[in-house]
Design an enzyme around this catalytic site. Structure first.
Site, PDB file in Angstrom:
ATOM      1  N   GLY A   1      37.397 -63.933  12.335  1.00  0.00           N
ATOM      2  CA  GLY A   1      38.274 -62.832  12.744  1.00  0.00           C
ATOM      3  C   GLY A   1      39.707 -63.221  13.031  1.00  0.00           C
TER       4      GLY A   1
ATOM      5  N   ASP B   1      36.703 -59.869  24.374  1.00  0.00           N
ATOM      6  CA  ASP B   1      35.912 -58.667  24.670  1.00  0.00           C
ATOM      7  C   ASP B   1      35.110 -58.919  25.955  1.00  0.00           C
ATOM      8  OD1 ASP B   1      34.764 -56.140  24.161  1.00  0.00           O
ATOM      9  OD2 ASP B   1      33.193 -56.973  22.917  1.00  0.00           O
TER      10      ASP B   1
ATOM     11  N   PHE C   1      35.979 -49.768  19.362  1.00  0.00           N
ATOM     12  CA  PHE C   1      35.696 -50.803  18.374  1.00  0.00           C
ATOM     13  C   PHE C   1      36.743 -50.743  17.273  1.00  0.00           C
ATOM     14  CE2 PHE C   1      33.578 -53.250  15.140  1.00  0.00           C
ATOM     15  CZ  PHE C   1      32.955 -54.224  15.882  1.00  0.00           C
ATOM     16  N   VAL C   2      37.356 -51.882  16.999  1.00  0.00           N
ATOM     17  CA  VAL C   2      38.444 -51.903  16.024  1.00  0.00           C
ATOM     18  C   VAL C   2      38.100 -52.791  14.825  1.00  0.00           C
ATOM     19  CG1 VAL C   2      40.282 -51.349  17.657  1.00  0.00           C
ATOM     20  CG2 VAL C   2      39.606 -53.734  17.339  1.00  0.00           C
TER      21      VAL C   2
ATOM     22  N   LYS D   1      40.238 -56.542  25.512  1.00  0.00           N
ATOM     23  CA  LYS D   1      39.561 -55.337  26.015  1.00  0.00           C
ATOM     24  C   LYS D   1      39.076 -55.630  27.428  1.00  0.00           C
ATOM     25  CE  LYS D   1      37.174 -54.119  21.755  1.00  0.00           C
ATOM     26  NZ  LYS D   1      35.851 -53.740  21.237  1.00  0.00           N
TER      27      LYS D   1
ATOM     28  N   ASP E   1      36.099 -57.310  11.756  1.00  0.00           N
ATOM     29  CA  ASP E   1      35.102 -56.706  10.868  1.00  0.00           C
ATOM     30  C   ASP E   1      34.154 -55.777  11.591  1.00  0.00           C
ATOM     31  OD1 ASP E   1      33.745 -58.846  12.319  1.00  0.00           O
ATOM     32  OD2 ASP E   1      32.092 -58.512  10.939  1.00  0.00           O
TER      33      ASP E   1
ATOM     34  N   ARG F   1      37.661 -56.475   6.982  1.00  0.00           N
ATOM     35  CA  ARG F   1      38.590 -57.509   7.481  1.00  0.00           C
ATOM     36  C   ARG F   1      39.932 -57.443   6.770  1.00  0.00           C
ATOM     37  NH1 ARG F   1      35.797 -61.164  10.749  1.00  0.00           N
ATOM     38  NH2 ARG F   1      33.644 -61.592  10.205  1.00  0.00           N
TER      39      ARG F   1
ATOM     40  N   GLU G   1      42.019 -66.492  19.057  1.00  0.00           N
ATOM     41  CA  GLU G   1      40.888 -65.580  18.866  1.00  0.00           C
ATOM     42  C   GLU G   1      41.392 -64.178  18.543  1.00  0.00           C
ATOM     43  OE1 GLU G   1      38.106 -64.962  18.045  1.00  0.00           O
ATOM     44  OE2 GLU G   1      36.623 -64.991  19.665  1.00  0.00           O
ATOM     45  N   ASP G   2      40.595 -63.441  17.784  1.00  0.00           N
ATOM     46  CA  ASP G   2      41.021 -62.071  17.456  1.00  0.00           C
ATOM     47  C   ASP G   2      40.941 -61.149  18.666  1.00  0.00           C
ATOM     48  OD1 ASP G   2      38.247 -62.144  17.480  1.00  0.00           O
ATOM     49  OD2 ASP G   2      37.968 -61.200  15.529  1.00  0.00           O
TER      50      ASP G   2
HETATM   51  P1  IMP Z   1      33.050 -61.541  23.278  1.00  0.00           P
HETATM   52  O1  IMP Z   1      32.216 -62.779  23.268  1.00  0.00           O
HETATM   53  O2  IMP Z   1      32.267 -60.324  23.701  1.00  0.00           O
HETATM   54  O3  IMP Z   1      34.345 -61.666  24.038  1.00  0.00           O
HETATM   55  O4  IMP Z   1      33.338 -61.190  21.793  1.00  0.00           O
HETATM   56  C1  IMP Z   1      34.306 -61.771  21.105  1.00  0.00           C
HETATM   57  C2  IMP Z   1      34.116 -61.508  19.637  1.00  0.00           C
HETATM   58  O5  IMP Z   1      33.499 -60.261  19.365  1.00  0.00           O
HETATM   59  C3  IMP Z   1      35.461 -61.414  18.998  1.00  0.00           C
HETATM   60  O6  IMP Z   1      35.864 -62.657  18.573  1.00  0.00           O
HETATM   61  C4  IMP Z   1      35.215 -60.516  17.833  1.00  0.00           C
HETATM   62  O7  IMP Z   1      34.801 -61.277  16.739  1.00  0.00           O
HETATM   63  C5  IMP Z   1      34.096 -59.647  18.257  1.00  0.00           C
HETATM   64  N1  IMP Z   1      34.584 -58.325  18.654  1.00  0.00           N
HETATM   65  C6  IMP Z   1      34.725 -57.821  19.894  1.00  0.00           C
HETATM   66  N2  IMP Z   1      35.208 -56.578  19.874  1.00  0.00           N
HETATM   67  C7  IMP Z   1      35.389 -56.283  18.571  1.00  0.00           C
HETATM   68  C8  IMP Z   1      35.905 -55.126  17.891  1.00  0.00           C
HETATM   69  O8  IMP Z   1      36.291 -54.103  18.475  1.00  0.00           O
HETATM   70  N3  IMP Z   1      35.953 -55.221  16.537  1.00  0.00           N
HETATM   71  C9  IMP Z   1      35.539 -56.298  15.847  1.00  0.00           C
HETATM   72  N4  IMP Z   1      35.070 -57.397  16.443  1.00  0.00           N
HETATM   73  C10 IMP Z   1      34.988 -57.384  17.790  1.00  0.00           C
HETATM   74 MG    MG Z   2      35.834 -63.444  16.637  1.00  0.00          MG
END
Ligand code: IMP
Ligand code: MG
Length: 161
Positions: A25, A85, A134-135, A113, A141, A147, A81-82
């Site tokens: 991402g 979350d 969700f984006v 987020k 993706d 993507r 990182e993208d």
């Molecule tokens: P976390 O471990 O929950 O912080 O998730 C991080 C990963 O979840 C990010 O690197 C993204 O790859 C994916 N992710 C979280 N939210 C989104 C979204 O809205 N769209 C796409 N990928 C997401």
């Molecule tokens: Mg990611």
């Protein structure tokens, strides 16, 4: 992007930094961010297990699928990182990276987020803070698709899994 790049350029003036992109991402963000940063930098990439196909949130258990290629001991490291979350992914990466004793470790996230956070973790450089939606696009993706959309778009909540 210029603002993020300027902040990093300022914070690491005269230093060398390893930017570690989290596949897949972060690819577009890393490419743009790196071009906005005017210091010596090298790249590395890690890959972590992602969502179950068609799911919109992390499974909770993160697995390292591809480790660092180069040692980071004694180096300045920025994880790129993208999206930050729940923070589970970056919490996991931060923990294992710190075991390698980098000189410093920071996080750059294109999007944040904060409402979704489970792990107490914040990024040092954030592009945009967004609500709990969700984006897709700009590297991000849904079930590996979208993507390549050039812009960041909201995936409608009723989009079929
Ligand atoms: P976390 O471990 O929950 O912080 O998730 C991080 C990963 O979840 C990010 O690197 C993204 O790859 C994916 N992710 C979280 N939210 C989104 C979204 O809205 N769209 C796409 N990928 C997401
Ligand atoms: Mg990611």
């Amino acid at each position: 992007m210029a603002e993020l790049g300027d902040a990093i350029t300022r914070d690491y003036a005269g230093e060398t930094v390893i930017m570690v992109g989290v596949l897949k991402g972060s690819a577009f963000f890393l490419a743009d961010l790196a071009r906005s940063v005017h210091i010596d930098c090298t790249f590395d990439f890690v890959a972590v297990s992602s969502y179950k196909k068609g799911s919109r949130s992390t499974s909770g258990a993160v697995k390292l699928l591809k480790d660092l290629d180069e040692p980071i001991e004694g180096k300045h490291v920025i994880i790129v990182e993208d999206i930050l979350d729940t923070g589970i992914t970056l919490g996991y990466l931060r923990k294992i990276f710190l075991q390698h004793k980098p000189k410093s470790l920071k996080i750059a996230a294109c999007l944040d987020k904060p409402a979704r956070r489970v792990e107490p973790i914040e990024a040092d450089y954030v592009g945009f803070s967004i609500p709990n939606q969700f984006v897709i696009g700009y590297g991000m993706d849904y079930a590996e698709k979208f993507r390549n959309l050039p812009d960041i778009c909201i995936l409608p909540p009723d989009f079929p899994a």
